[in-house]
Design a protein around this motif. Structure first.
Motif, PDB file in Angstrom:
ATOM      1  N   GLU A 116      -9.974 -10.672  88.511  1.00 30.02           N
ATOM      2  CA  GLU A 116     -10.945  -9.473  88.032  1.00 30.02           C
ATOM      3  C   GLU A 116     -10.641  -9.013  86.570  1.00 30.02           C
ATOM      4  N   LEU A 117      -9.195  -9.053  86.428  1.00 34.57           N
ATOM      5  CA  LEU A 117      -8.945  -8.582  84.823  1.00 34.57           C
ATOM      6  C   LEU A 117      -9.291  -9.568  83.869  1.00 34.57           C
ATOM      7  N   LYS A 118      -9.201 -10.712  84.222  1.00 39.09           N
ATOM      8  CA  LYS A 118      -9.831 -12.002  83.237  1.00 39.09           C
ATOM      9  C   LYS A 118     -11.200 -11.865  83.019  1.00 39.09           C
ATOM     10  N   GLU A 119     -11.752 -11.523  84.121  1.00 41.98           N
ATOM     11  CA  GLU A 119     -13.298 -11.387  84.201  1.00 41.98           C
ATOM     12  C   GLU A 119     -13.963 -10.110  83.361  1.00 41.98           C
ATOM     13  N   ARG A 120     -13.652  -9.031  83.844  1.00 38.99           N
ATOM     14  CA  ARG A 120     -14.080  -7.797  83.391  1.00 38.99           C
ATOM     15  C   ARG A 120     -13.430  -7.273  81.916  1.00 38.99           C
ATOM     16  N   TYR A 121     -12.085  -7.610  81.975  1.00 36.08           N
ATOM     17  CA  TYR A 121     -11.265  -6.806  80.695  1.00 36.08           C
ATOM     18  C   TYR A 121     -10.433  -7.899  80.005  1.00 36.08           C
ATOM     19  N   PRO A 122     -10.987  -9.312  79.675  1.00 40.40           N
ATOM     20  CA  PRO A 122     -10.405 -10.214  79.054  1.00 40.40           C
ATOM     21  C   PRO A 122      -9.093 -10.008  78.052  1.00 40.40           C
ATOM     22  N   ASN A 123      -9.437  -8.893  77.327  1.00 36.41           N
ATOM     23  CA  ASN A 123      -8.542  -8.295  76.090  1.00 36.41           C
ATOM     24  C   ASN A 123      -7.739  -7.264  76.816  1.00 36.41           C
ATOM     25  N   LYS A 124      -7.683  -6.860  78.018  1.00 34.34           N
ATOM     26  CA  LYS A 124      -6.612  -6.085  78.255  1.00 34.34           C
ATOM     27  C   LYS A 124      -5.512  -6.847  79.176  1.00 34.34           C
ATOM     28  N   GLU A 125      -4.419  -6.012  79.281  1.00 30.70           N
ATOM     29  CA  GLU A 125      -3.427  -6.508  80.199  1.00 30.70           C
ATOM     30  C   GLU A 125      -2.833  -5.444  81.311  1.00 30.70           C
ATOM     31  N   LEU A 126      -2.203  -6.170  82.164  1.00 25.39           N
ATOM     32  CA  LEU A 126      -1.822  -5.363  83.387  1.00 25.39           C
ATOM     33  C   LEU A 126      -0.711  -4.799  82.834  1.00 25.39           C
ATOM     34  N   VAL A 127      -0.607  -3.284  82.967  1.00 22.84           N
ATOM     35  CA  VAL A 127       0.528  -2.468  82.305  1.00 22.84           C
ATOM     36  C   VAL A 127       1.371  -1.596  83.480  1.00 22.84           C
ATOM     37  N   GLY A 128       0.735  -1.844  84.529  1.00 24.11           N
ATOM     38  CA  GLY A 128       1.492  -1.004  86.045  1.00 24.11           C
ATOM     39  C   GLY A 128       0.445  -0.946  87.121  1.00 24.11           C
ATOM     40  N   TRP A 129       0.836  -0.515  87.875  1.00 22.24           N
ATOM     41  CA  TRP A 129      -0.013   0.043  89.434  1.00 22.24           C
ATOM     42  C   TRP A 129       0.105   1.555  89.631  1.00 22.24           C
ATOM     43  N   TYR A 130      -0.755   1.925  90.563  1.00 29.74           N
ATOM     44  CA  TYR A 130      -0.778   3.428  91.016  1.00 29.74           C
ATOM     45  C   TYR A 130      -0.967   3.258  92.700  1.00 29.74           C
ATOM     46  N   HIS A 131      -0.555   4.267  93.290  1.00 24.17           N
ATOM     47  CA  HIS A 131      -0.968   4.283  94.840  1.00 24.17           C
ATOM     48  C   HIS A 131      -0.784   5.938  95.180  1.00 24.17           C
ATOM     49  N   THR A 132      -1.259   6.178  96.247  1.00 23.35           N
ATOM     50  CA  THR A 132      -1.419   7.662  96.770  1.00 23.35           C
ATOM     51  C   THR A 132      -0.359   7.542  97.925  1.00 23.35           C
ATOM     52  N   HIS A 133       0.301   8.976  98.069  1.00 25.05           N
ATOM     53  CA  HIS A 133       1.307   9.170  98.986  1.00 25.05           C
ATOM     54  C   HIS A 133       0.583  10.583  99.654  1.00 25.05           C
ATOM     55  N   PRO A 134      -0.532  10.335 100.476  1.00 19.86           N
ATOM     56  CA  PRO A 134      -1.211  11.633 101.174  1.00 19.86           C
ATOM     57  C   PRO A 134       0.001  12.333 102.080  1.00 19.86           C
ATOM     58  N   ARG A 135       0.057  13.523 101.428  1.00 18.23           N
ATOM     59  CA  ARG A 135       1.130  14.524 102.049  1.00 18.23           C
ATOM     60  C   ARG A 135       2.624  14.094 102.283  1.00 18.23           C
TER      61      ARG A 135
END
Ligand code: ZN
Length: 212
Positions: A116-135
């Motif tokens: 998806e990165l290559k297709e939608r954002y070919p000029n951007k790079e992976l710089v990290g990740w996020y996730h949630t911690h509900p409560r």
């Protein structure tokens, strides 16, 4: 079985391209726990558009953990050589296994997000990740640290944890020597457009200088 620690590297993994660090177009937010004991190995900028998307995804499920990739630019400042990233977009993760207290990025997740990165954002790079911690609060669990080191191994890869109930968050950023503190989280620089107001509403972040 395939190796779960798939590594997704930029074209030249060793050196960031040079650019002007956009401090004059950003507001610096400090987290509640920042006391200058630790220095982040990379300076984090987040565009307002990406910030809004992160919050929307984080608030979309208040019972189960959700997450995804942070994508944008990895650069070094032209005059000071200070490395920085700009989070410009997010890619919510498919093929995760998740529950109220865990989120697993599978290899299918990584491969599908890479496509998806290559297709939608070919000029951007992976710089990290996020996730949630509900409560659950803002920290990295032992498993989060494992995932970070195996799936996001570059020195400039950051981990963002968001707690959607208390509206708090924090960036976990490696030190220059590569170590990562699972309890010490940083704020970030909100990259704004001129004449716009801040969109940041995380309650454990405070502006370092008065907002324009
Ligand atoms: Zn976690």
């Amino acid at each position: 079985m395939s190796d779960p620690s798939i590594r997704l590297l930029p074209a030249d993994p060793t050196r960031p391209r040079r650019a002007h660090i956009p401090c004059e177009r950003a507001w610096r937010w400090r987290s509640l726990v920042e006391d200058d004991r630790l220095t982040p190995g990379v300076t984090v900028f987040v565009t307002q558009r990406a910030y809004v998307r992160i919050c929307a995804h984080a608030g979309s499920d208040l019972y189960n953990e959700v997450g995804g990739w942070l994508v944008g630019k990895w650069r070094a400042d032209r005059s000071t050589n200070v490395p920085f990233i700009v989070v410009e977009a997010i890619l919510p993760a498919p093929h995760t296994r998740h529950g109220s207290a865990y989120l697993t990025f599978t290899q299918d997740t990584q491969v599908s997000l890479y496509d998806e990165l290559k297709e939608r954002y070919p000029n951007k790079e992976l710089v990290g990740w996020y996730h949630t911690h509900p409560r659950m609060g803002i920290f990295l669990s032992e498993y989060d640290v494992w995932l970070h080191h195996n799936f996001f191994p570059e020195p400039y890869h950051v981990a963002l944890v968001v707690e959607p109930h208390s509206t708090t968050a924090g960036f976990f950023i490696r030190q220059h020597d590569g170590t990562l503190d699972s309890r010490y989280y940083f704020g970030f620089h909100e990259l704004h457009h001129r004449n716009r107001r801040s969109v940041v509403h995380w309650r454990n972040m405070f502006p370092q200088t008065s907002l324009a």
